[in-house]
Design a protein around this motif. Sequence first.
Motif, PDB file in Angstrom:
ATOM      1  N   ASP A  89      -4.431   4.188 -19.568  1.00  0.00           N
ATOM      2  CA  ASP A  89      -3.292   5.034 -19.937  1.00  0.00           C
ATOM      3  C   ASP A  89      -2.047   4.231 -20.259  1.00  0.00           C
ATOM      4  O   ASP A  89      -1.161   4.697 -20.981  1.00  0.00           O
ATOM      5  CB  ASP A  89      -2.972   5.997 -18.787  1.00  0.00           C
ATOM      6  CG  ASP A  89      -4.082   7.048 -18.621  1.00  0.00           C
ATOM      7  OD1 ASP A  89      -4.832   7.253 -19.595  1.00  0.00           O
ATOM      8  OD2 ASP A  89      -4.177   7.640 -17.523  1.00  0.00           O
ATOM      9  N   ALA A 147      -6.341   4.464 -15.202  1.00  0.00           N
ATOM     10  CA  ALA A 147      -4.917   4.134 -15.123  1.00  0.00           C
ATOM     11  C   ALA A 147      -4.566   2.953 -16.020  1.00  0.00           C
ATOM     12  O   ALA A 147      -3.525   2.931 -16.674  1.00  0.00           O
ATOM     13  CB  ALA A 147      -4.544   3.825 -13.673  1.00  0.00           C
ATOM     14  N   GLU A 173      10.066   9.848 -12.950  1.00  0.00           N
ATOM     15  CA  GLU A 173       8.828  10.615 -13.049  1.00  0.00           C
ATOM     16  C   GLU A 173       7.633   9.702 -13.304  1.00  0.00           C
ATOM     17  O   GLU A 173       6.558   9.885 -12.718  1.00  0.00           O
ATOM     18  CB  GLU A 173       8.957  11.657 -14.164  1.00  0.00           C
ATOM     19  CG  GLU A 173       9.954  12.761 -13.849  1.00  0.00           C
ATOM     20  CD  GLU A 173      10.049  13.763 -14.981  1.00  0.00           C
ATOM     21  OE1 GLU A 173       9.317  13.562 -15.987  1.00  0.00           O
ATOM     22  OE2 GLU A 173      10.835  14.723 -14.878  1.00  0.00           O
ATOM     23  N   ASP A 174       7.823   8.717 -14.184  1.00  0.00           N
ATOM     24  CA  ASP A 174       6.741   7.763 -14.456  1.00  0.00           C
ATOM     25  C   ASP A 174       6.380   6.985 -13.196  1.00  0.00           C
ATOM     26  O   ASP A 174       5.203   6.750 -12.892  1.00  0.00           O
ATOM     27  CB  ASP A 174       7.175   6.819 -15.575  1.00  0.00           C
ATOM     28  CG  ASP A 174       6.030   5.925 -16.043  1.00  0.00           C
ATOM     29  OD1 ASP A 174       4.865   6.248 -15.727  1.00  0.00           O
ATOM     30  OD2 ASP A 174       6.299   4.912 -16.711  1.00  0.00           O
ATOM     31  N   LYS A 231       6.763   7.991 -10.088  1.00  0.00           N
ATOM     32  CA  LYS A 231       6.063   8.879  -9.156  1.00  0.00           C
ATOM     33  C   LYS A 231       4.610   9.085  -9.566  1.00  0.00           C
ATOM     34  O   LYS A 231       3.710   9.117  -8.722  1.00  0.00           O
ATOM     35  CB  LYS A 231       6.785  10.227  -9.089  1.00  0.00           C
ATOM     36  CG  LYS A 231       8.118  10.162  -8.358  1.00  0.00           C
ATOM     37  CD  LYS A 231       8.758  11.533  -8.293  1.00  0.00           C
ATOM     38  CE  LYS A 231      10.079  11.490  -7.525  1.00  0.00           C
ATOM     39  NZ  LYS A 231      10.722  12.818  -7.457  1.00  0.00           N
ATOM     40  N   GLU A 232       4.359   9.219 -10.869  1.00  0.00           N
ATOM     41  CA  GLU A 232       2.981   9.394 -11.335  1.00  0.00           C
ATOM     42  C   GLU A 232       2.131   8.152 -11.022  1.00  0.00           C
ATOM     43  O   GLU A 232       1.009   8.257 -10.530  1.00  0.00           O
ATOM     44  CB  GLU A 232       2.986   9.670 -12.838  1.00  0.00           C
ATOM     45  CG  GLU A 232       3.548  11.030 -13.212  1.00  0.00           C
ATOM     46  CD  GLU A 232       3.550  11.245 -14.705  1.00  0.00           C
ATOM     47  OE1 GLU A 232       3.106  10.302 -15.423  1.00  0.00           O
ATOM     48  OE2 GLU A 232       3.985  12.315 -15.160  1.00  0.00           O
ATOM     49  N   ARG A 233       2.685   6.981 -11.295  1.00  0.00           N
ATOM     50  CA  ARG A 233       1.936   5.753 -11.004  1.00  0.00           C
ATOM     51  C   ARG A 233       1.708   5.585  -9.503  1.00  0.00           C
ATOM     52  O   ARG A 233       0.630   5.153  -9.075  1.00  0.00           O
ATOM     53  CB  ARG A 233       2.683   4.547 -11.554  1.00  0.00           C
ATOM     54  CG  ARG A 233       2.743   4.521 -13.078  1.00  0.00           C
ATOM     55  CD  ARG A 233       3.354   3.221 -13.560  1.00  0.00           C
ATOM     56  NE  ARG A 233       3.398   3.156 -15.006  1.00  0.00           N
ATOM     57  CZ  ARG A 233       3.821   2.103 -15.701  1.00  0.00           C
ATOM     58  NH1 ARG A 233       4.250   1.025 -15.053  1.00  0.00           N
ATOM     59  NH2 ARG A 233       3.817   2.121 -17.012  1.00  0.00           N
ATOM     60  N   HIS A 234       2.733   5.931  -8.724  1.00  0.00           N
ATOM     61  CA  HIS A 234       2.570   5.825  -7.273  1.00  0.00           C
ATOM     62  C   HIS A 234       1.487   6.776  -6.775  1.00  0.00           C
ATOM     63  O   HIS A 234       0.685   6.418  -5.892  1.00  0.00           O
ATOM     64  CB  HIS A 234       3.908   6.130  -6.597  1.00  0.00           C
ATOM     65  CG  HIS A 234       3.859   5.996  -5.102  1.00  0.00           C
ATOM     66  ND1 HIS A 234       3.697   4.785  -4.473  1.00  0.00           N
ATOM     67  CD2 HIS A 234       3.921   6.945  -4.112  1.00  0.00           C
ATOM     68  CE1 HIS A 234       3.680   4.969  -3.162  1.00  0.00           C
ATOM     69  NE2 HIS A 234       3.807   6.273  -2.914  1.00  0.00           N
ATOM     70  N   ALA A 235       1.444   7.988  -7.331  1.00  0.00           N
ATOM     71  CA  ALA A 235       0.418   8.947  -6.933  1.00  0.00           C
ATOM     72  C   ALA A 235      -0.975   8.449  -7.328  1.00  0.00           C
ATOM     73  O   ALA A 235      -1.948   8.574  -6.559  1.00  0.00           O
ATOM     74  CB  ALA A 235       0.698  10.310  -7.574  1.00  0.00           C
ATOM     75  N   LYS A 236      -1.096   7.854  -8.522  1.00  0.00           N
ATOM     76  CA  LYS A 236      -2.388   7.325  -8.957  1.00  0.00           C
ATOM     77  C   LYS A 236      -2.845   6.176  -8.048  1.00  0.00           C
ATOM     78  O   LYS A 236      -4.013   6.109  -7.643  1.00  0.00           O
ATOM     79  CB  LYS A 236      -2.301   6.850 -10.399  1.00  0.00           C
ATOM     80  CG  LYS A 236      -2.152   7.973 -11.420  1.00  0.00           C
ATOM     81  CD  LYS A 236      -2.080   7.431 -12.821  1.00  0.00           C
ATOM     82  CE  LYS A 236      -1.907   8.537 -13.840  1.00  0.00           C
ATOM     83  NZ  LYS A 236      -1.808   8.008 -15.225  1.00  0.00           N
TER      84      LYS A 236
END
Length: 234
Positions: A206, A203, A172-173, A175-180
């Motif tokens: 965070d 980013a 999940e982490d 995927k979030e970084r990839h989306a950002k």
Amino acid sequence: MRIPLTLFALASSCVSALALDLKGRIQWNQHCPSLHELGQAKVVLDNGKLRGGVTRDGSFVIPDVPAGTYVLSVLAHDHQFDQLRIDVFEADTLPEVRPYFPGTPLSPAAAGTLPYPPVLGAKGRHDYFVPREAFNVLAMFKNPMMMMMLGAGVLVLLMPTMMKNMDPEVMEDFKERHAKMTNIQNSLQSGDLASGFSQLLAASGDEPKAAASGPSKGASSGGAKQRNGKNKRR
């Protein structure tokens, strides 16, 4: 008008008397067996300052060579010849012939001398043909760009296996970084630099918070476990 003409004739006769007809011969060999194989060649002194032609039997004459030091060369399209150092003297003596290597200074002169008139032979033929390089697979893989492409291909093939074995929280982490990062790239490519840099700074801000919250969560969960253990003992 007759006096200047007479003086000019006397001066020219003196110069011609002091000058020398330099003679030599080209020896035919397996590399150059005849004048036909030699082609339109010239024997020159100091890169064409004085020159002479080559006859059928290989002999050449360079006329009216004044006293001085020269480098004798044979200019031929298809054949290679050695260069010689020629020393012509003002006195009525034969010139001195010495070997000469291109790029070396003329002074001091070499100790050894060669016989006069000089005899030159072709050392070989000029090879103007350059063969085309054959296709080499190993040389292609030695290219750094090819190595980078192979590394990227290996990562693409191994990525599904790595994703399956990854922890759900880490997944999940990721995927979030990839989306950002995708949003930041889209913003920069669209020309919205302000939004892109703001997302990039957000980013980066965070990451320390996430790193700080990780130990606190671990500590709180550890404290809760210890309290539950104490209540059970009671």
